[in-house]
Every structure is written in structure tokens, then in C-alpha cells.
Design an enzyme around this catalytic site. Structure first.
Site, short mmCIF file in Angstrom:
data_model
loop_
_atom_site.label_atom_id
_atom_site.label_comp_id
_atom_site.label_asym_id
_atom_site.label_seq_id
_atom_site.Cartn_x
_atom_site.Cartn_y
_atom_site.Cartn_z
N ASP A 36 0.47 -1.09 -0.04
CA ASP A 36 0.00 0.09 0.03
C ASP A 36 0.92 0.98 0.39
OD1 ASP A 36 -1.69 2.37 0.65
OD2 ASP A 36 -3.41 0.62 1.99
N VAL A 101 -11.37 2.37 -3.04
CA VAL A 101 -10.93 1.57 -4.63
C VAL A 101 -12.01 1.11 -4.96
CG1 VAL A 101 -9.40 0.76 -6.04
CG2 VAL A 101 -8.19 2.43 -4.54
N HIS A 105 -10.44 -5.73 -3.32
CA HIS A 105 -9.43 -5.71 -1.99
C HIS A 105 -8.79 -5.86 -0.68
CE1 HIS A 105 -9.74 -1.28 -1.99
NE2 HIS A 105 -9.00 -1.07 -1.24
N HIS A 107 -6.52 -5.73 2.85
CA HIS A 107 -5.55 -5.25 3.45
C HIS A 107 -4.69 -5.34 4.97
CE1 HIS A 107 -6.85 -0.50 2.40
NE2 HIS A 107 -7.87 -1.26 2.37
#
Length: 143
Positions: A36, A101, A105, A107
């Protein structure tokens, strides 16, 4: 409210196509794993399926098994690579949850006792730090 559709111009789709550089940690036919650029902690890593979907709510269920198997592998690697006390795994769906976004995804952030996460401030990490952290995670994945 109408269902939003997947936008193939999102930044993660562009990273997947190689249009935007990233500090890649791992890639196979199902996922790409990269650092990231605005980390909330040292070693903040993203696990992104290659299959297009906005988030968990519209993802093909067949994508989720391989995605979360990779999330587990990456979580173990970041914990080892940074000698962390724990690992935070987060996944957001739609703007009200904090998703910014719109490509599914996850994290993965190594955590240390007594050290809070930094806010997602828009502060970019130095590329050399991201490259160094990606290398540490790649080594942990290999061992």
C-alpha cells in the site's frame, strides 16, 4: 438505489494491467499482492484478486476461496517478516464502509503492541521503503 457497476479504470485494475507501477510482493493466476503506497503501518500489504469486482458484495464466490487462502499466506508472511505481535486484516464494501478503490481488495497490516494504526491520510511512503518492505515479505513467503 441502483447497483453500481465495475469501473475498469480504477487504480487497482490499472496496476493489474501494468499501467501504474507497484511494489509487487507476489503474483499468480488468481491474485496480485503489493505494498500500500499510503500505509497505515509498516508492511501494510494489499491482496487483490485479478477477477474484476467492485467488492465482496458482487464478487464471484469462486474468487473468494483462492483470495482468502492468499490473505492467510500473506498474513503469516507479514507477521514473520516484521516480527509483529499480530496482524490486522480489513476489507471494505462501498463508500459508507470506507471503501475508496472500487476493486475488491484486502488490507493485511502487521501490528505491534501499543502502536496504533496511522490514519489513511494520503501521505505517500518513500518508494525505497516500500521496496525494502516488499523484499522482506517476499523472503518470508519463500521460507
Amino acid at each position: 438505489m441502483a447497483e453500481a457497476t465495475y469501473d475498469s479504470s480504477n487504480i487497482f485494475a490499472r496496476i493489474l494491467r501494468g499501467e501504474i507501477p507497484s511494489h509487487r510482493v507476489y503474483e499468480d493466476e488468481a491474485v496480485i499482492v503489493f505494498m500500500d503506497v499510503m500505509p497505515q503501518g509498516q508492511g501494510h500489504t494489499l491482496v487483490v484478486p485479478k477477477a474484476p469486482s467492485r467488492n465482496l458484495l458482487d464478487a464471484d464466490p469462486a474468487v473468494l476461496g483462492p483470495l482468502f487462502a492468499h490473505v492467510q499466506k500473506v498474513a503469516r508472511a507479514v507477521k514473520k517478516a516484521f516480527d509483529a505481535d499480530g496482524v490486522t486484516v480489513m476489507q471494505f464494501n462501498e463508500p459508507a464502509s470506507g471503501q475508496t478503490v472500487f476493486h475488491l481488495h484486502v488490507h493485511v497490516i502487521p501490528r505491534f503492541e501499543g502502536i496504533p494504526l496511522k490514519p489513511h491520510s494520503g501521505q505517500m511512503e518513500k518508494p525505497e521503503i516500500l521496496a525494502q518492505n516488499a523484499g522482506k515479505i517476499r523472503m518470508a513467503l519463500a521460507n
